[in-house]
Design an enzyme around this catalytic site. Structure first.
Site, PDB file in Angstrom:
ATOM      1  CG  HIS A  68      -5.194   0.969  32.560  1.00  0.00           C
ATOM      2  ND1 HIS A  68      -5.757   0.945  33.817  1.00  0.00           N
ATOM      3  CD2 HIS A  68      -6.203   1.238  31.706  1.00  0.00           C
ATOM      4  CE1 HIS A  68      -7.055   1.179  33.721  1.00  0.00           C
ATOM      5  NE2 HIS A  68      -7.361   1.364  32.443  1.00  0.00           N
ATOM      6  CG  ASP A 112      -4.036   1.216  36.838  1.00  0.00           C
ATOM      7  OD1 ASP A 112      -3.362   1.780  35.956  1.00  0.00           O
ATOM      8  OD2 ASP A 112      -5.202   0.801  36.638  1.00  0.00           O
ATOM      9  CB  SER A 201      -9.602   3.519  32.217  1.00  0.00           C
ATOM     10  OG  SER A 201     -10.045   2.220  31.948  1.00  0.00           O
TER      11      SER A 201
END
Length: 252
Positions: A68, A112, A201
């Protein structure tokens, strides 16, 4: 809003849009502390000169991060700092190629993971990818820069120094309905109200000991229905489950 929706807002929307609001874009660690060991593989992916996502150096010219972290960005938008606890220092390189897993999806989250090619080999030591992530109960550690509280108005500037938090792999059923056990790691911390959040992230989840760390995961998203990041587990992409794709892609 569904459980899945809350998880997506806490993770991806934060990692991409919160950057423009109160903090740079890659989640940080709530309840952690200043890094205590050298992490020469730790990378800050930066957009417009601001920390955007965490990543791990796996070859001297390749990093691995969350899928992402590639949404709505082009290679020319990104640069990388590697190998220093200070996110403004370390070896610097530009990104020339961004490759998300071909089966990456945002809703629901699947696969991901992404790799990024650097414009030159950097003078920093890569981390090796572990053979396996380990069983439930395995002790791990997560690393990141960014917000250190739930309310961005209370901590508008992420820390300059890298943060770390000791964690462990917990049973799959602890994580939310969009968790995929075969490709992800349900992870919690023995420290109360401590977890990665909006802005870590892509950062590494590692196991081992100082001087002998192995990479097992990348920070993906919140792991339960509570919109607060620090309560409950987090979900981490199991990079060992994606070893073949990572090695094949970075060898091309």
């Amino acid at each position: 809003m569904s459980k899945r929706g809350r998880a997506a807002v806490c993770a991806v929307a934060g990692a991409i849009t919160l950057t423009m609001a109160v903090a740079p874009s890659a989640s940080a660690i709530i309840g952690g502390h200043d890094a205590t060991s050298p992490y020469p593989f730790m990378a800050s992916v930066q957009k417009d000169g601001q920390h955007y996502c965490g990543a791990s150096l796996i070859e001297q010219d390749w990093i691995v991060t969350a899928g992402h972290c590639t949404v709505d960005v082009e290679p020319e938008d990104l640069s990388v700092r590697v190998g220093d606890h200070d996110r403004t220092k370390g070896a610097e390189a530009k990104v020339t190629e961004v490759v998300a897993h071909p089966d990456f999806s945002y809703e629901p989250f699947r696969n991901d993971v992404a790799v990024m090619k650097l414009d030159r080999p950097v003078d920093a030591e890569p981390i090796r990818l572990a053979a396996d992530s380990g069983p439930t109960g395995t002790g791990t550690r997560i690393l990141g820069w960014g917000m250190t509280c739930e309310d961005g108005s209370e901590c508008p500037k992420p820390p300059m120094r890298l943060q770390e938090l000791d964690t462990r792999i917990v049973p799959d059923e602890r994580c939310s309905e969009d968790y995929e056990a075969k490709n992800e790691l349900c992870t919690d911390s023995p420290t109360e109200n401590a977890q990665a959040c909006i802005l870590d992230s892509g950062g590494p989840q590692i196991k081992g000991r100082p001087g002998d760390w192995e990479l097992i995961g990348a920070t993906s998203r919140d792991g339960d229905a509570d919109p607060k990041c620090a309560t409950g587990p987090g979900i981490y992409t199991d990079l060992t489950a994606h070893r073949d794709w990572i090695e094949r892609t970075t060898a091309e």
